[in-house]
Design an enzyme around this catalytic site. Structure first.
Site, mmCIF file in Angstrom:
data_model
loop_
_atom_site.group_PDB
_atom_site.id
_atom_site.type_symbol
_atom_site.label_atom_id
_atom_site.label_comp_id
_atom_site.label_asym_id
_atom_site.label_seq_id
_atom_site.Cartn_x
_atom_site.Cartn_y
_atom_site.Cartn_z
ATOM 1 N N HIS A 1 22.748 67.468 19.232
ATOM 2 C CA HIS A 1 21.850 67.699 19.942
ATOM 3 C C HIS A 1 22.269 67.876 21.795
ATOM 4 C CE1 HIS A 1 18.634 65.320 22.887
ATOM 5 N NE2 HIS A 1 18.213 65.375 21.178
ATOM 6 N N ASP B 1 16.288 63.278 13.195
ATOM 7 C CA ASP B 1 15.712 64.096 12.417
ATOM 8 C C ASP B 1 16.500 63.833 11.307
ATOM 9 O OD1 ASP B 1 13.205 65.393 13.951
ATOM 10 O OD2 ASP B 1 14.528 67.260 14.449
HETATM 11 N N1 ACO Z 1 26.059 72.318 12.921
HETATM 12 C C1 ACO Z 1 27.161 72.663 13.047
HETATM 13 N N2 ACO Z 1 27.300 73.663 14.500
HETATM 14 C C2 ACO Z 1 26.801 72.977 15.071
HETATM 15 C C3 ACO Z 1 25.505 72.303 15.491
HETATM 16 C C4 ACO Z 1 25.001 71.414 13.752
HETATM 17 N N3 ACO Z 1 23.805 71.172 13.424
HETATM 18 N N4 ACO Z 1 25.397 72.137 16.402
HETATM 19 C C5 ACO Z 1 25.905 72.499 16.796
HETATM 20 N N5 ACO Z 1 26.446 72.956 16.643
HETATM 21 C C6 ACO Z 1 27.799 73.578 17.244
HETATM 22 C C7 ACO Z 1 27.710 75.118 17.646
HETATM 23 O O1 ACO Z 1 28.090 76.432 16.723
HETATM 24 C C8 ACO Z 1 28.288 75.510 18.852
HETATM 25 O O2 ACO Z 1 29.990 76.035 18.304
HETATM 26 P P1 ACO Z 1 31.118 76.355 19.004
HETATM 27 O O3 ACO Z 1 31.107 75.790 20.798
HETATM 28 O O4 ACO Z 1 32.031 76.369 18.323
HETATM 29 O O5 ACO Z 1 30.135 78.002 19.896
HETATM 30 C C9 ACO Z 1 28.981 73.588 19.401
HETATM 31 O O6 ACO Z 1 28.558 73.030 18.221
HETATM 32 C C10 ACO Z 1 27.583 73.634 20.496
HETATM 33 O O7 ACO Z 1 26.222 74.242 20.297
HETATM 34 P P2 ACO Z 1 25.113 74.306 20.630
HETATM 35 O O8 ACO Z 1 24.669 75.436 20.330
HETATM 36 O O9 ACO Z 1 25.637 75.249 22.140
HETATM 37 O O10 ACO Z 1 24.760 73.585 21.623
HETATM 38 P P3 ACO Z 1 23.341 73.398 22.211
HETATM 39 O O11 ACO Z 1 22.893 72.470 22.734
HETATM 40 O O12 ACO Z 1 22.685 74.224 22.140
HETATM 41 O O13 ACO Z 1 22.263 72.952 20.330
HETATM 42 C C11 ACO Z 1 20.732 71.852 18.735
HETATM 43 C C12 ACO Z 1 21.744 72.297 20.085
HETATM 44 C C13 ACO Z 1 19.526 72.904 18.883
HETATM 45 C C14 ACO Z 1 20.450 70.802 18.645
HETATM 46 C C15 ACO Z 1 22.241 72.056 17.918
HETATM 47 O O14 ACO Z 1 23.048 70.875 17.830
HETATM 48 C C16 ACO Z 1 21.278 71.861 16.685
HETATM 49 O O15 ACO Z 1 21.105 73.815 16.381
HETATM 50 N N6 ACO Z 1 21.210 71.701 15.783
HETATM 51 C C17 ACO Z 1 21.175 71.073 14.332
HETATM 52 C C18 ACO Z 1 18.812 71.461 14.867
HETATM 53 C C19 ACO Z 1 18.989 69.998 14.582
HETATM 54 O O16 ACO Z 1 19.135 69.406 14.031
HETATM 55 N N7 ACO Z 1 17.545 70.109 15.398
HETATM 56 C C20 ACO Z 1 17.234 68.887 15.777
HETATM 57 C C21 ACO Z 1 18.121 68.522 17.137
HETATM 58 S S1 ACO Z 1 16.623 67.008 18.106
HETATM 59 C C22 ACO Z 1 15.101 67.194 18.545
HETATM 60 O O17 ACO Z 1 14.491 68.414 18.167
HETATM 61 C C23 ACO Z 1 14.479 66.316 17.982
#
Ligand code: ACO
Length: 436
Positions: free
Chosen positions: A307, A364
């Site tokens: 998140h 979620d």
């Molecule tokens: N699985 C694997 N790796 C992940 C995940 C995941 N679910 N989420 C983040 N990471 C990793 C990224 O690859 C990144 O790694 P790095 O530093 O080696 O490059 C690091 O964690 C940081 O991730 P970001 O994408 O920079 O985080 P951001 O804050 O931009 O994204 C998000 C947040 C979109 C929610 C992300 O965690 C994600 O895609 N999660 C899966 C989708 C999801 O569950 N969305 C629902 C969110 S809750 C809502 O909207 C109600």
């Protein structure tokens, strides 16, 4: 918001110093007020994804992502989830205070008496393909409400539009589902509460009544409470941005529904079930998924984890995890997906990759397991999220419109394209085969 004890931040640029004041929120959050940055220095800020940008002052929802705290108007989410109905929380978000008994009864009565859609809406649904995902159907239907209730500008008209939106959203959502099945729409029933009415419109047919289980209806209501607001997320910021042009409430909310649809936002609840089912269909082990999610060359993400704000357990996920077992045992549904989800969570929380990045289950992760046990098709999961988020979008839209600092939203950019080029009017278009 107050100015933080005369503190300021100094920016040194081309030999000159510029002091910018700090502002402090009621929970101690500090921000640099850069309203005058460009006029004083000629500079703008660059913040892709707005991860460091406060776009507004807001008194609606407080999140402390480090500690896993979520409060609406000061009330902790777990307290509201336990004690309040969805309509009570909607009132709280929109008006800023919990309603009195009379206020709540009056609100419930008005919502109950606005649940029907205009008869002409039947033609609207029949014009759309049956295979359509219900999210764009709902976004289009809410946008279309603007054609029935035009330009709600006065305060009284806005309040009427708010009641209509909250009242009609479950009807629109259920009709979008019935349309996909080719079943007749079920009219709302005024003796039922908000969530029971929705369940009946979803699952009853003219041939067979749907038996409403009060525990299921209560759980659904609680799910709506958990989703009701989440400060300046992608869809809420979209609602504010669209509303900042003075687009009306229906148009602004319609854009929020579209933003919520994406798989990185509300669409993730649907993807979680797809992922759990895929794990179940393989061997029940999540190893392959985990390896792919951790692989830099693979775009797979573990859906329902991570998140932007929470770097701790999402408090909503904790409440939902508890509710899952209750609903599943009540309905005698299969607990296979819940067991896989709990196993997956255990593995993830012990895995170095996820620990390092502070990735925990989000709202979620468990909501889909409950929706599935109740019998909602996966395509409807994000629609349920939108139903829940509606009061938050409305409250944020109202707050923005009433803000004395109201301005149209208009970010800037750092231009990286071609500088001025000559245009040869004799040649005109670039000749075919030329290098781009
Ligand atoms: N699985 C694997 N790796 C992940 C995940 C995941 N679910 N989420 C983040 N990471 C990793 C990224 O690859 C990144 O790694 P790095 O530093 O080696 O490059 C690091 O964690 C940081 O991730 P970001 O994408 O920079 O985080 P951001 O804050 O931009 O994204 C998000 C947040 C979109 C929610 C992300 O965690 C994600 O895609 N999660 C899966 C989708 C999801 O569950 N969305 C629902 C969110 S809750 C809502 O909207 C109600």
């Amino acid at each position: 918001m107050t100015t933080a004890g005369g503190d300021s931040v100094t920016l040194r640029f081309r030999g000159e110093e510029h002091a910018f004041p700090l502002v402090e929120g009621t929970e101690g959050e500090l921000a640099i007020d850069i309203k005058d940055l460009r006029s004083r220095t000629g500079l703008i800020t660059l913040d892709p994804g707005f991860a460091n940008t406060g776009s507004c002052n807001s008194a609606i929802t407080f999140i402390d992502g480090e500690k896993g705290i979520l409060r609406y108007r000061g009330y902790p989410i777990d307290v509201l989830a336990r004690h309040s109905s969805f309509l009570e929380v909607a009132w709280l978000l929109i008006h800023g205070e919990l309603p009195s008994r009379d206020e709540l009864d009056g609100f419930i009565d008005r919502v109950t008496h606005h649940t029907m859609l205009h008869q002409d809406f039947g033609r609207f649904f029949s014009a759309l393909p049956k295979a359509a995902h219900p999210m764009p159907v709902c976004a289009a239907a809410v946008g279309a409400l603007a054609t029935f209730y035009q330009e709600p500008e006065s305060e009284q008209k806005v309040q009427e539009s708010i009641v209509r939106l909250i009242a009609k959203m479950p009807t629109i959502a259920a009709y979008s589902y019935k349309h996909s099945l080719g079943q007749p729409n079920m009219f709302p029933r005024n003796h039922l509460d908000y969530s029971s009415n929705f369940l009946r419109m979803m699952f009853a047919t003219p041939c067979a009544e749907y038996e409403i289980d009060p525990v299921v209806a209560k759980t659904l209501d609680m799910l709506l409470v958990l989703h009701a607001d989440h400060e300046q997320n992608c869809s809420t910021s979209t609602v504010r941005m669209v509303g900042s042009s003075k687009a009306n409430l229906f148009a602004s909310i319609s854009s929020g529904i579209s933003a919520l649809w994406g798989s990185l936002h509300g669409g993730a609840n649907q993807k979680v079930i797809v992922m759990l089912e895929q794990i179940a269909a393989e061997d029940g082990s999540a190893d392959r998924f985990l390896q792919r999610a951790k692989d830099k060359d693979d775009t797979t993400r573990l859906m329902g984890f991570g998140h932007r704000v929470y770097k701790n357990y999402d408090p909503r996920a904790a409440i939902l995890k508890e509710a899952c077992s209750e609903v599943i045992s009540r309905l005698g549904a299969s607990s296979e997906l819940l067991e896989i989800a709990m196993r997956l969570e255990e593995i993830v929380l012990a895995d170095e990759y996820f620990i390092e990045r502070r990735l925990y289950p989000n709202v979620d992760f468990y909501s889909g397991v409950i929706y599935k046990a109740i019998g909602f098709p996966v395509d409807m999961f994000t629609v349920l999220f939108a139903m829940g988020r509606l009061p938050g979008w409305i409250a944020q839209w109202l707050e923005m419109r009433r803000d004395p600092a109201f301005r149209i939203g208009r970010p800037r950019q750092v231009y990286t394209g071609a500088t001025e080029r000559g245009y040869d009017s004799k040649v005109g278009l670039r000749s075919a085969g030329a290098q781009v």
